[in-house]
Design an enzyme around this catalytic site. Sequence first.
Site, mmCIF file in Angstrom:
data_model
loop_
_atom_site.group_PDB
_atom_site.id
_atom_site.type_symbol
_atom_site.label_atom_id
_atom_site.label_comp_id
_atom_site.label_asym_id
_atom_site.label_seq_id
_atom_site.Cartn_x
_atom_site.Cartn_y
_atom_site.Cartn_z
ATOM 1 N N GLY A 235 0.790 -1.220 0.000
ATOM 2 C CA GLY A 235 0.000 0.000 0.000
ATOM 3 C C GLY A 235 0.821 1.267 0.000
ATOM 4 N N ALA A 236 1.783 1.376 0.906
ATOM 5 C CA ALA A 236 2.482 2.648 1.101
ATOM 6 C C ALA A 236 3.241 3.058 -0.158
ATOM 7 C CB ALA A 236 3.437 2.540 2.288
ATOM 8 N N GLN B 164 4.059 0.408 12.612
ATOM 9 C CA GLN B 164 3.791 -0.826 11.874
ATOM 10 C C GLN B 164 4.687 -1.960 12.356
ATOM 11 O OE1 GLN B 164 1.550 -1.775 9.147
ATOM 12 N NE2 GLN B 164 0.716 -0.286 10.551
ATOM 13 N N LEU C 104 8.945 6.508 4.642
ATOM 14 C CA LEU C 104 8.162 7.697 4.311
ATOM 15 C C LEU C 104 7.783 8.500 5.547
ATOM 16 C CD1 LEU C 104 5.915 5.971 1.635
ATOM 17 C CD2 LEU C 104 7.863 7.493 1.222
ATOM 18 N N PRO D 61 8.895 7.867 9.682
ATOM 19 C CA PRO D 61 9.481 6.950 10.674
ATOM 20 C C PRO D 61 8.544 6.632 11.829
ATOM 21 C CG PRO D 61 10.947 8.819 10.230
ATOM 22 C CD PRO D 61 9.669 9.089 9.485
ATOM 23 N N GLY E 253 5.226 -3.075 6.602
ATOM 24 C CA GLY E 253 4.269 -3.540 7.604
ATOM 25 C C GLY E 253 4.259 -5.044 7.813
ATOM 26 N N GLU E 254 4.682 -5.775 6.812
ATOM 27 C CA GLU E 254 4.723 -7.239 6.985
ATOM 28 C C GLU E 254 6.127 -7.731 7.289
ATOM 29 O OE1 GLU E 254 0.766 -8.362 4.458
ATOM 30 O OE2 GLU E 254 2.666 -8.654 3.431
#
Length: 736
Positions: A514-515, A628, A620, A622, A694-695
Amino acid sequence: MKFDTPATTNPIDRLQIVGQPHDRIDGRYKVTGTVSYAYEHHEVAPNAAYGYPVGATIAKGHIRAMRTEAARRAPGVLAIVTAENAGKLEKAGRNTAKLLGGPEIDHYHQAIAVVVAESFEQARAAAALIEVEYAEAPGRFSLAAEKGAAKPADSDVGGPAETAVGDFAGAFARAPVRLDETYTTPDESHVAMEPHASMAVWEGESLTLWTSNQMINWGRMDLAKTLGLPEERVRVISPFIGGGFGSKLFLRSDALLAALGARAAGRPVKIALPRPLAVNNTTHRPATIQRVRIGAEQDGRITAIGHESWSGDLPDGGPETAVNQTRLLYAGAHRMTATRLATLDLPEGNAMRAPGEAPGMMVLEIAMDEMAEKLGIDPVQFRVLNDTQQDPENPSRPFSRRQLVACCRMGAERFGWERRSARPGQRREGNWLVGLGMAAGFRNNLLTPSGARVRLEEPGIVIVETDMTDIGTGSYTILAQTAAEMMGVPMEQVRVRLGDSAFPVSAGSGGQWGANNATSGVYAACVKLREAVTRKLGVNAADAVFEHGEVRSGGRSLPLRQAVAEGPLTGEDKIEYGDLAKTHQQSTFAAHFVEVGVDAATAEIRVRRMLAVCAAGRILNPKTARSQVIGAMTMGVGAALMEELAVDPRRGFFVNHDLALYEVPVHADIPHQEVVFLEDDDPISSPMKAKGVGELGLCGVGAAVANAVYNATGIRVRDYPVTLDKLLTRLPAATG
Ligand code: MOS
């Protein structure tokens, strides 16, 4: 905008706003309870009726008879919808089983009816009056029992079912040091805080659905297909989502039942899945059985590496692609991987945060720890020795950027790894056996098109619209940062509108894509808007600098708002990708370090310290990125020590289908967590030079915990979760 050559310098590189630890722009609204989630859109439908779903109480078979008369007569009931009176429904491709079952039943708690009533209590009470007579068929509920019948299974995101390079069998047989072990990971549940919930409003033949969904466009397409409607007549809105973790990637029964219930009742209808239904009615992370074989020279260089994984799913379902990282993570001339899929009649298995790598790394990274011990090499050094800068299955493909070694080295230094005893069970502090463990972290970086529209309005307000979602990750904030940086305005002048199928189609939230992709889509739209602004102002676009609310070009400096004096300007575009993802392997890397204490008498396990060092592209923001990663690390502790859906082997359902019995970490389980991001700007990934994170924060954590437990106790547990019953009788204190 097509991104098919490496990024050069662009306005984002100024990092005046992007890259800064900006607070969440939606944070204030969330903590003050002033945003509406899917079940709470009272403002659009104050007269919404309540739907209550009925789930099947068998796993396989069919409905012989369903008696709904008493329920229909119950107070407040407006409608009851079942497969018999729902009209023709298609099955959308992203759902494995039908969202409204009957007469055939595919799995336990498959929805078979929805009761609509004036109040929630009336709907629930009436639902309890529905009597169902089943003809139950025998089901297959045990992965271990069905493993022999498993077949190779390709998966849409995971590549081929089997890969082979060189002569794995020969090289493994010849290797002087060998490991051949089998490990298991259990079924797990996402348990997002917000339940699956939807509210449906029909206007004539057009449907608007307020829901909780990670992928707006998939949901819209699938709902239209299921109901046999043209897509233009379906609008999906999901501005705030209380966690997804993959459980809300695809349309679920709450959405369909709300739509059907609202049509039948002639009223807006809202539905939230009760917690037990969320577990057995929706999806879960499937259990795996994984065999890892590693052969190495005495000096620690891997010569043969093999990884096989078995998982199960309903007919037409997919596998857990747990071998994927083993194709990419370590060097070794001779290699094989295989993904095998058994047919099971449990609820649908599907994506849960880092599908594939999350359980795959839990296993591979224990195997690496075991192998390092056999070789007498430090686990950090063993990983460094077997690093590769090329895709080991396709050596002509380099990694776009790979800093696994730097992650491992920095982590070892910061964590005090040199104080770890190579021999397990050596360190004791009072009642506690203390151990350190580490694991590599790995997750791929996926590129997918993403669109956005950006509008400049008086007095210099920038409005971003995209169907991107924010599942708690910080999308609102990083998209605002991107637009602010590109247009040269402060964050306060940017408004971000998300989660509406009326907006351009984005990457959505999933697979940690996503990001990077959604910000790149906003970047592309801003490039268009900048062109419109310079045209309007009559200045040269090529050397225009957008900064401090001004446009500077050719020695002139004009206020940005001057461009919109006569009306708003809009830029719309999407990022699309060329071949860079094929010519270069794109992945993210980490090193996870964990210290545990294990009670020498009771085997209680306490995590004492955690560190993650991540190389995940340009960061993007911190603050949101760290959030996350610490959330993912927490989830990793849950996977290592607690989480396990217990299968009822007779009836084929998950017994612990609520938060009383499905254990996840709480504050008291998690110590202070440290997260370090390496500088890792990647010009191959996108104009943002970012990647997903995130993962990554989850992948490897479980193994670092398990390896720390081994280091503390000398007990190797290969079946997750590592619970105290698996240690108790083997503790050093118990034997001596
Ligand atoms: Mo993630 S499991 O792709 O939401």
